[in-house]
Design an enzyme around this catalytic site. Structure first.
Site, PDB file in Angstrom:
ATOM      1  N   LYS A  68       0.854  -1.183   0.000  1.00  0.00           N
ATOM      2  CA  LYS A  68       0.000   0.000   0.000  1.00  0.00           C
ATOM      3  C   LYS A  68       0.890   1.232   0.000  1.00  0.00           C
ATOM      4  CE  LYS A  68      -3.515   2.520   2.552  1.00  0.00           C
ATOM      5  NZ  LYS A  68      -4.565   2.450   3.556  1.00  0.00           N
ATOM      6  N   LYS A  81      -2.092  -1.492  -3.896  1.00  0.00           N
ATOM      7  CA  LYS A  81      -2.959  -0.328  -3.846  1.00  0.00           C
ATOM      8  C   LYS A  81      -2.136   0.943  -3.930  1.00  0.00           C
ATOM      9  CE  LYS A  81      -5.975   2.064  -0.708  1.00  0.00           C
ATOM     10  NZ  LYS A  81      -6.322   2.264   0.651  1.00  0.00           N
TER      11      LYS A  81
END
Ligand code: PBG
Length: 324
Positions: free
Chosen positions: A195, A248
């Protein structure tokens, strides 16, 4: 083989020919729909920067769930906006918290639907950081205990899978251990493994009311320039017990999705985040892009890069298109 013996255009001539040799598919079973839930009744607050996305109270969330289930979308991921925030984000693990309440209501009506929950503190802390603070810094190891409590409270409420998005080191292991110790060894972990610290989360922070009140998330989310580090992050999460690993955002990180899939051959999810959604919606509203085509091109590109699953605010629209 080369021209004129090989003519690639031969197989592009008709739609059926193109269908027959299409390499990447998108199926409704690969979509996960994010939803924002908050206390109250008859609440359906539009998010300005995310057309068609709302903050729902549980009663109206259930209307939305009816649609999700009718469209045959297999899974949702829930984000909660608590009644009150505090330094330690304690509402995040309250058995009567908003997400816990929503899980129970959804699973009661739709036991087959896969309910995933975002496990993080940023929506619940008064300072808006993803962990608890010690002298203005996020304290990694002290946060692990709280995250484990949050995950356990979601499992107790009936969640099928928990998705830690905080980026503390060691959180997948801590959560796995606490779930196992309490008899939830069957509950999965979808780890936000790679992330990045991204400006593409801007609209989400309006939706989840989770912007940091000071500073930023650079000391815990990944530097966007790094790729090898993403592979190490994914390796750690798999070792600690992640059932699915996530990259992400998705679009500026298609190379990462590809490398993760190639290196680990583990189920990979990608989060088509709020800013990616907002850009398409904004351009389409101006009449500058064909929304449906750009949406499909985007989702199929994420699949082509190597993602098995896509978390996307487009899930309902894509499912509608795929059904027809
Ligand atoms: C919580 C969280 C964020 C997103 C998912 N979980 C925001 C953030 O890290 O600041 C972003 C999702 C999106 O932009 O759609 N930590």
């Amino acid at each position: 083989m080369h021209y004129p013996v090989y003519r690639p255009r031969r197989l592009r001539r008709t739609e059926n020919l193109r269908r027959m040799i299409r390499e990447t598919t998108l199926d409704i079973s690969q979509l996960i729909y994010p939803l924002f839930v908050m206390p109250g009744e008859e609440v359906k607050n539009p998010i300005k920067s995310m057309p068609q996305v709302f903050q729902f109270s549980i009663d109206l969330l259930m209307e939305e769930m009816k649609e999700v289930v009718a469209l045959n979308i297999p899974a949702v991921i829930l984000f909660g906006l608590p009644q009150e925030k505090d330094e330690r984000g304690s509402e995040a693990y309250s058995q009567n918290g908003i997400v816990q309440e929503a899980i129970r209501t959804i699973k009661d009506k739709y036991p087959e639907l896969v309910v995933i929950t975002d496990v993080c503190l940023c929506e619940y802390t008064s300072h808006g950081h993803c962990g608890i603070l010690k002298e203005q810094q996020v304290d990694n190891d002290a946060t692990l205990d709280i995250l484990a409590k949050v995950a356990l409270s979601h499992a107790r409420a009936g969640a099928d899978m928990v998705a830690p998005s905080d980026m503390m080191d060691g959180r997948v292991g801590a959560i796995r251990q606490s779930l196992d110790e309490s008899g939830f060894e069957h509950i999965g972990i979808l780890a936000y493994a790679a992330k990045y610290c991204s400006a593409f989360y801007g609209p989400f922070r309006e939706a989840a009311d989770s912007a940091p009140q000071f500073g930023d998330r650079r000391s815990y989310q990944m530097d966007m320039a790094n790729a090898s580090e993403a592979l190490r992050e994914v390796g750690l999460d798999i070792d600690e017990g992640a059932d699915i690993v996530m990259v992400k955002p998705a679009l500026a990180y298609l190379d990462i999705i590809r490398r993760v899939k190639e290196q680990y051959d583990w189920p990979v999810a990608a989060y088509n985040v709020s800013g990616e959604y907002a850009m398409i919606k904004a351009a389409a509203a101006q009449g500058w892009l064909d929304e449906k085509r750009v949406m499909m091109e985007t989702l199929i590109a994420i699949r082509r890069a190597g993602a098995d699953l896509i978390l996307t605010y487009f899930a309902k629209d894509a499912a509608r298109l795929l059904q027809s």
